[in-house]
Scaffold this motif. Structure first.
Motif, short mmCIF file in Angstrom:
data_model
loop_
_atom_site.label_atom_id
_atom_site.label_comp_id
_atom_site.label_asym_id
_atom_site.label_seq_id
_atom_site.Cartn_x
_atom_site.Cartn_y
_atom_site.Cartn_z
N GLU A 1 0.82 -1.21 0.00
CA GLU A 1 0.00 0.00 0.00
C GLU A 1 0.86 1.27 0.00
OE1 GLU A 1 -3.15 -0.24 -0.29
OE2 GLU A 1 -3.71 -2.23 0.46
N ILE A 2 2.14 1.13 0.28
CA ILE A 2 3.01 2.30 0.43
C ILE A 2 3.04 3.21 -0.80
CG2 ILE A 2 5.43 3.02 0.72
CD1 ILE A 2 5.76 0.75 2.72
N PRO A 3 3.25 2.71 -2.02
CA PRO A 3 3.33 3.61 -3.18
C PRO A 3 2.10 4.49 -3.36
CG PRO A 3 4.14 1.44 -3.75
CD PRO A 3 3.52 1.31 -2.40
N GLU A 4 0.91 3.93 -3.20
CA GLU A 4 -0.30 4.71 -3.39
C GLU A 4 -0.48 5.73 -2.26
OE1 GLU A 4 -3.81 6.12 -5.13
OE2 GLU A 4 -2.07 5.03 -5.89
N LEU A 5 -0.17 5.34 -1.04
CA LEU A 5 -0.23 6.30 0.07
C LEU A 5 0.75 7.45 -0.16
CD1 LEU A 5 -0.42 3.82 3.10
CD2 LEU A 5 -2.25 5.34 2.32
N TYR A 6 1.94 7.11 -0.64
CA TYR A 6 2.94 8.14 -0.94
C TYR A 6 2.43 9.09 -2.02
CZ TYR A 6 7.31 10.17 -2.66
OH TYR A 6 8.30 11.05 -3.07
N ARG A 7 1.81 8.55 -3.05
CA ARG A 7 1.29 9.38 -4.14
C ARG A 7 0.20 10.32 -3.63
NH1 ARG A 7 -2.95 9.96 -7.05
NH2 ARG A 7 -4.02 8.24 -6.00
N MET A 8 -0.68 9.83 -2.78
CA MET A 8 -1.78 10.67 -2.28
C MET A 8 -1.27 11.84 -1.46
SD MET A 8 -4.52 7.66 -1.24
CE MET A 8 -5.86 8.79 -0.79
N ILE A 9 -0.17 11.64 -0.74
CA ILE A 9 0.41 12.73 0.05
C ILE A 9 1.17 13.71 -0.84
CG2 ILE A 9 2.09 13.33 1.83
CD1 ILE A 9 -0.42 12.18 3.02
N THR A 10 2.00 13.20 -1.73
CA THR A 10 2.87 14.07 -2.53
C THR A 10 2.11 14.86 -3.58
OG1 THR A 10 3.38 12.17 -3.97
CG2 THR A 10 4.94 12.68 -2.19
N GLU A 11 0.92 14.44 -3.94
CA GLU A 11 0.12 15.22 -4.87
C GLU A 11 -0.35 16.53 -4.25
OE1 GLU A 11 -3.07 12.76 -6.24
OE2 GLU A 11 -1.90 11.94 -7.91
N LYS B 1 -2.84 17.05 -2.07
CA LYS B 1 -4.24 17.17 -1.70
C LYS B 1 -4.46 16.87 -0.22
CE LYS B 1 -8.87 15.58 -3.00
NZ LYS B 1 -9.66 14.67 -3.88
N TYR B 2 -3.63 15.98 0.34
CA TYR B 2 -3.84 15.54 1.72
C TYR B 2 -2.62 15.82 2.59
CZ TYR B 2 -7.72 12.90 -0.32
OH TYR B 2 -8.87 12.54 -0.99
N ASP B 3 -2.89 16.16 3.84
CA ASP B 3 -1.85 16.23 4.86
C ASP B 3 -1.67 14.87 5.52
OD1 ASP B 3 -1.43 19.08 4.66
OD2 ASP B 3 -3.35 19.32 5.69
N LEU B 4 -2.76 14.13 5.61
CA LEU B 4 -2.76 12.83 6.30
C LEU B 4 -3.73 11.91 5.57
CD1 LEU B 4 -3.15 12.36 10.16
CD2 LEU B 4 -4.44 10.95 8.58
N VAL B 5 -3.32 10.67 5.36
CA VAL B 5 -4.20 9.67 4.75
C VAL B 5 -4.24 8.47 5.68
CG1 VAL B 5 -4.61 8.13 2.80
CG2 VAL B 5 -3.68 10.42 2.40
N SER B 6 -5.44 8.09 6.09
CA SER B 6 -5.62 6.96 7.00
C SER B 6 -6.13 5.74 6.24
CB SER B 6 -6.61 7.33 8.11
OG SER B 6 -6.79 6.26 9.00
N ILE C 1 -7.60 15.74 5.48
CA ILE C 1 -7.47 14.36 5.95
C ILE C 1 -8.30 13.45 5.06
CG2 ILE C 1 -7.87 12.80 7.88
CD1 ILE C 1 -7.52 15.22 9.75
N GLY C 2 -7.67 12.45 4.49
CA GLY C 2 -8.37 11.51 3.62
C GLY C 2 -8.18 10.08 4.09
N GLU C 3 -8.78 9.16 3.37
CA GLU C 3 -8.61 7.76 3.70
C GLU C 3 -8.54 6.92 2.44
OE1 GLU C 3 -11.77 6.18 6.08
OE2 GLU C 3 -13.34 6.91 4.76
N LYS C 4 -8.00 5.75 2.58
CA LYS C 4 -7.83 4.82 1.46
C LYS C 4 -8.17 3.42 1.94
CE LYS C 4 -4.35 2.86 -1.63
NZ LYS C 4 -4.68 1.47 -1.27
N VAL C 5 -8.96 2.71 1.16
CA VAL C 5 -9.25 1.31 1.48
C VAL C 5 -7.97 0.51 1.32
CG1 VAL C 5 -10.57 -0.74 0.83
CG2 VAL C 5 -11.65 1.52 0.76
N VAL C 6 -7.59 -0.20 2.38
CA VAL C 6 -6.35 -0.97 2.36
C VAL C 6 -6.65 -2.43 2.69
CG1 VAL C 6 -4.92 1.00 2.98
CG2 VAL C 6 -5.86 -0.45 4.78
N GLU C 7 -5.72 -3.27 2.31
CA GLU C 7 -5.85 -4.70 2.57
C GLU C 7 -5.59 -5.00 4.04
OE1 GLU C 7 -3.80 -8.97 1.24
OE2 GLU C 7 -2.93 -7.05 0.59
#
Length: 317
Positions: free
Chosen positions: A101-111, A113-118, A190-196
């Protein structure tokens, strides 16, 4: 450095080699520069020896060892202090969080849009009665009280901008409320992402039922500090004034009744003692507010504020 991964752990010697290898594969595949901070929270097994061996094999792996068990919040706080990456990612050591899940979480932060993604473990493999149902109740209550709308507030897999982790402090059991703490510090994206969510492969869960009581008390602390940390008189003074006013009104009513009906005995009525109690409680709350103000005004961080940007037009002259 692109990414700092923080892994708080206690008695996870079996899972650490597999986790370290998995993180390394993901980082190499995406050409990330990274560091992994494994924070040993007072393990009684050979977790620290395993961390030392992994660090000798991989220069990106670093370790912190506590003298005794302080809790997950303390481990995360030490990891936050040590982290140097532009994006900081936290995950549990039990292999229930997937490093994929790390690459997508990294992308969401570096774009930006988000300060924190849970992470949101939409499909879980935990016991429904002891973990799933209490977690749903906890998430609902926290959302209603804090206004932070997340489905899985306590998910260990989260990603942060570096500025976020350097601006917050977690202790007690407050790791469950990091999104709430971040919000009170001004980080509202603050955003969130469905993770495994993976079934536990080794060992057993380290959390007991006491986390629900401690979690509620910490939520109350966060809500109070977030709203009234720098102005305690606004809470205690208002409550004290309200209680004192109610007591005064009752006493005034009894006094008028005594004057109009001279045979009337004020102390024979239970409401007289209610008036006294209300005025005493009101006075105590008011004094508590004064004491809180004195403590706040003498605290070294009384004028410590997070400044996002500063512009000085005089520098252009």
């Amino acid at each position: 450095m692109n990414i700092s991964v923080i892994v708080p752990l206690k008695n996870e010697e079996e899972s650490l080699p597999e986790l370290a290898a998995w993180i390394a594969r993901v980082m190499q595949a995406h050409h990330f520069t990274y560091e992994v901070w494994m924070v040993d929270d007072g393990s009684t097994d050979d977790s620290w020896q395993v961390i030392q061996q992994l660090a000798a094999q991989n220069q990106h792996i670093k370790g912190i060892k506590f003298q005794r068990n302080y809790g997950k919040s303390a481990a995360l706080n030490e990891g936050f202090n040590a982290a140097q990456g532009d994006v900081v990612i936290t995950m549990d050591a039990d292999l229930q969080d997937s490093p994929d899940e790390i690459p997508e979480l990294y992308r969401m932060i570096t774009e930006g849009k988000y300060d924190l993604v849970s992470g949101w473990k939409k499909k879980r493999y935990d016991n429904a009665f002891t973990k799933n149902l209490p977690s749903k109740l906890y998430n609902y209550t926290t959302t209603r009280m804090s206004g932070v709308k997340l489905h899985d507030m306590n998910c260990g897999l989260k990603a942060y901008r570096k500025k976020v982790v350097k601006s917050i402090e977690v202790y007690g059991e407050m790791h469950r409320y990091i999104p709430v703490i971040a919000k009170w510090n001004g980080f509202r994206n603050i955003g969130e992402k469905v993770v495994e969510h993976r079934a536990r492969k080794y060992g057993t869960s380290k959390f007991g039922l006491e986390r629900f009581i401690n979690g509620f008390l910490d939520l109350a602390s966060i809500m109070f500090i977030g709203k009234f940390g720098k102005r305690p008189m606004h809470l205690f003074g208002a409550l004290g004034s309200l209680f004192f006013f109610i007591g005064f009104v009752i006493a005034f009513y009894l006094t008028i009744a005594k004057i109009l009906y001279y045979q009337y005995n004020m102390t024979d009525r239970p409401i007289f003692y209610l008036a006294l109690l209300a005025m005493i409680i009101g006075s105590q709350l008011f004094l508590t507010g004064f004491i809180g103000e004195l403590v706040t005004r003498n605290a070294p961080e009384r004028n410590s504020y997070l400044v996002e940007e500063r512009m000085d037009c005089s520098e252009k002259e």
